[in-house]
Design a protein around this motif. Structure first.
Motif, PDB file in Angstrom:
ATOM      1  N   GLN A  10      76.235  46.876  28.263  1.00 16.21           N
ATOM      2  CA  GLN A  10      77.537  47.511  28.244  1.00 16.21           C
ATOM      3  C   GLN A  10      77.567  48.684  27.254  1.00 16.21           C
ATOM      4  O   GLN A  10      78.429  49.559  27.352  1.00 16.21           O
ATOM      5  CB  GLN A  10      78.634  46.493  27.900  1.00 16.21           C
ATOM      6  N   SER A  32      73.373  51.798  28.510  1.00 15.14           N
ATOM      7  CA  SER A  32      73.516  51.834  29.959  1.00 15.14           C
ATOM      8  C   SER A  32      72.253  52.334  30.657  1.00 15.14           C
ATOM      9  O   SER A  32      71.537  53.198  30.138  1.00 15.14           O
ATOM     10  CB  SER A  32      74.683  52.755  30.326  1.00 15.14           C
ATOM     11  N   ASP A  80      74.068  49.865  36.572  1.00 14.80           N
ATOM     12  CA  ASP A  80      74.699  48.852  35.740  1.00 14.80           C
ATOM     13  C   ASP A  80      75.538  47.945  36.629  1.00 14.80           C
ATOM     14  O   ASP A  80      75.804  48.261  37.790  1.00 14.80           O
ATOM     15  CB  ASP A  80      75.621  49.510  34.696  1.00 14.80           C
ATOM     16  N   THR A  83      76.979  54.331  25.917  1.00 18.02           N
ATOM     17  CA  THR A  83      78.297  54.484  26.519  1.00 18.02           C
ATOM     18  C   THR A  83      79.371  54.759  25.479  1.00 18.02           C
ATOM     19  O   THR A  83      80.472  55.205  25.816  1.00 18.02           O
ATOM     20  CB  THR A  83      78.692  53.221  27.309  1.00 18.02           C
TER      21      THR A  83
END
Length: 423
Positions: A79, A82, A108, A319
């Motif tokens: 998370q 990525s 993902d 991310t």
């Protein structure tokens, strides 16, 4: 090259001559590269500038994650780290390029989970049982041929044949198309090697796209045939797979076939090739394994994979801003997970440069780190390596390499192009 944290003169001196973005670094002898990674592991993650690659402009650079702990942590936090837009290219290629050549490893969740669930439906207990029988039968045929032909190129005549034949039989690829599959898979994983791609970057990209297109087109032909007349192969299972009303598109089928042939064939081929080279250079380890093959087979296979690390790295993209093991990363940063370095981390492996077939525990990352992207084919790869060496031990126990291997020029795959053997 620039460090990601302030560096004193001593630090700069310690990093002199190390540039992971430079093709010349990957042409250096393996021991020099391992020594360079050992120096990198002694300091916080280093930030490397990217090279300008012909029509592909230089990107913003990347953090090199070289410690076992960093690679593990990044792998289990997708998370934050990525796989999009790509896991298989450090330069920022068009997104469609990454998906075409990377299939699910460049995605993902939830898209990754969807593809993996559908594909996993093709690996039923019945299919896996047949695969185990196929591996044994094909290994016996390969060694039969080896005994007849005598000394030869071990890569072409042994190491490359088993995983390629297994995958082609899985998918139902006709025998007369397998040479094409092998050639195109080799091109896709050619790295910077001019023997496969030449010296012109534009021509190399064209050849790469052509190789991928040819493999996808072959799978498209097979898929159409299996929809009309299903058989017991994996292609039939994949075109019929339906998970809560979802199935694979033709594009996803083609992309998965590229992944299967490249990741499932080339990497196992290189593990087997490195295995023979390691056993030749370490005859005491060969004697120990041969003294009780089955007792040592499990740990020997794991040590071959750790020591050779056929896949050198995968890329991730941050991310969001994140702190990991005391180091700060910013949203959008690239991080490259160097499995080849993590597998020799002194903090995890005693005497990491040694080849020890009894090494246990052996928490190597040769099949990727923990998390959703751990290699789907790890069980099959282990089976192929074990069965191939069992047959060599049984039929030609004195087999050895007779010259240094010709190595692939690549920063992505620790490849061996050819290696003569005798027995």
């Amino acid at each position: 090259m620039a460090a990601s944290t302030p560096a004193g003169a001593g630090d700069a001196d310690d990093l002199a001559g190390i540039d992971l973005a430079d093709t010349a670094f990957w042409a250096r002898p393996p021991q020099e590269r391992h020594a360079a990674f050992a120096r990198l592991r002694r300091r916080p993650p280093v930030f490397f500038a990217e090279a300008d690659i012909g029509p592909i402009p230089a990107g913003p650079g990347f953090h090199a994650l070289v410690r076992h702990a960093d690679v593990v942590e990044a792998s289990r936090t997708p998370q934050v780290f990525s796989s999009r837009p790509t896991a298989i290219s450090i330069p920022d290629m068009p997104e469609e390029f990454g998906e075409f050549f990377g299939s699910m490893i460049g995605l993902d969740d939830p898209r990754h989970a969807r593809l993996r669930r559908i594909v996993s439906r093709g690996f039923t207990p019945r299919m896996l049982a047949k695969l185990e029988d196929d591996v044994q039968r094909l290994a016996e045929q390969i060694v039969d041929d080896l005994v007849r032909t005598g000394p030869c190129d071990f890569v072409a005549e042994v190491a490359a044949r088993l995983p390629l034949d297994v995958i082609c039989e899985m998918m139902g690829v006709p025998a007369d198309r397998r040479a094409m599959v092998f050639e195109n898979a080799s091109v896709i994983l050619a790295g910077s090697d001019p023997d496969y791609l030449g010296h012109d970057i534009d021509a190399a990209l064209t050849r790469l796209l052509t190789a991928g297109g040819d493999l996808a087109a072959l799978l498209g032909e097979l898929a159409a045939e299996r929809r009309a007349a299903p058989t017991a192969d994996l292609t039939s299972a994949l075109v019929a797979a339906d998970l809560d009303g979802e199935s694979l598109t033709d594009r996803e089928l083609g992309s998965f076939f590229i992944l299967l042939t490249v990741a499932g064939s080339e990497t196992t081929r290189n593990a087997i090739s490195h295995g023979l080279e390691l056993l030749t250079r370490h005859p005491e380890q060969r004697d120990l394994w041969w003294s009780d093959f089955e007792a040592h087979a499990g740990t020997a296979v794991e040590e071959i994979v750790r020591h050779s690390s056929p896949v050198i790295w995968m890329r991730r993209t941050l991310t969001r801003d994140h702190v990991m093991n005391g180091h700060h990363y910013r949203a959008g940063d690239k991080a490259v997970l160097y499995y080849a370095s993590a597998n020799r981390d002194e903090a995890v492996f005693a005497d990491p440069g040694a080849f020890d077939i009894t090494r246990s525990p052996n928490p190597h990352l040769g099949f990727g780190g923990p998390g959703p992207h751990f290699c789907l084919g790890a069980h099959l790869a282990r089976r192929e390596i074990r069965v191939m060496f069992r047959e060599l031990h049984r039929r030609v126990p004195g087999i050895r390499s007779t010259a240094s291997p010709e190595r692939l020029l690549s920063n992505f795959v620790n490849g061996i192009k050819s290696m003569p053997c005798a027995f």
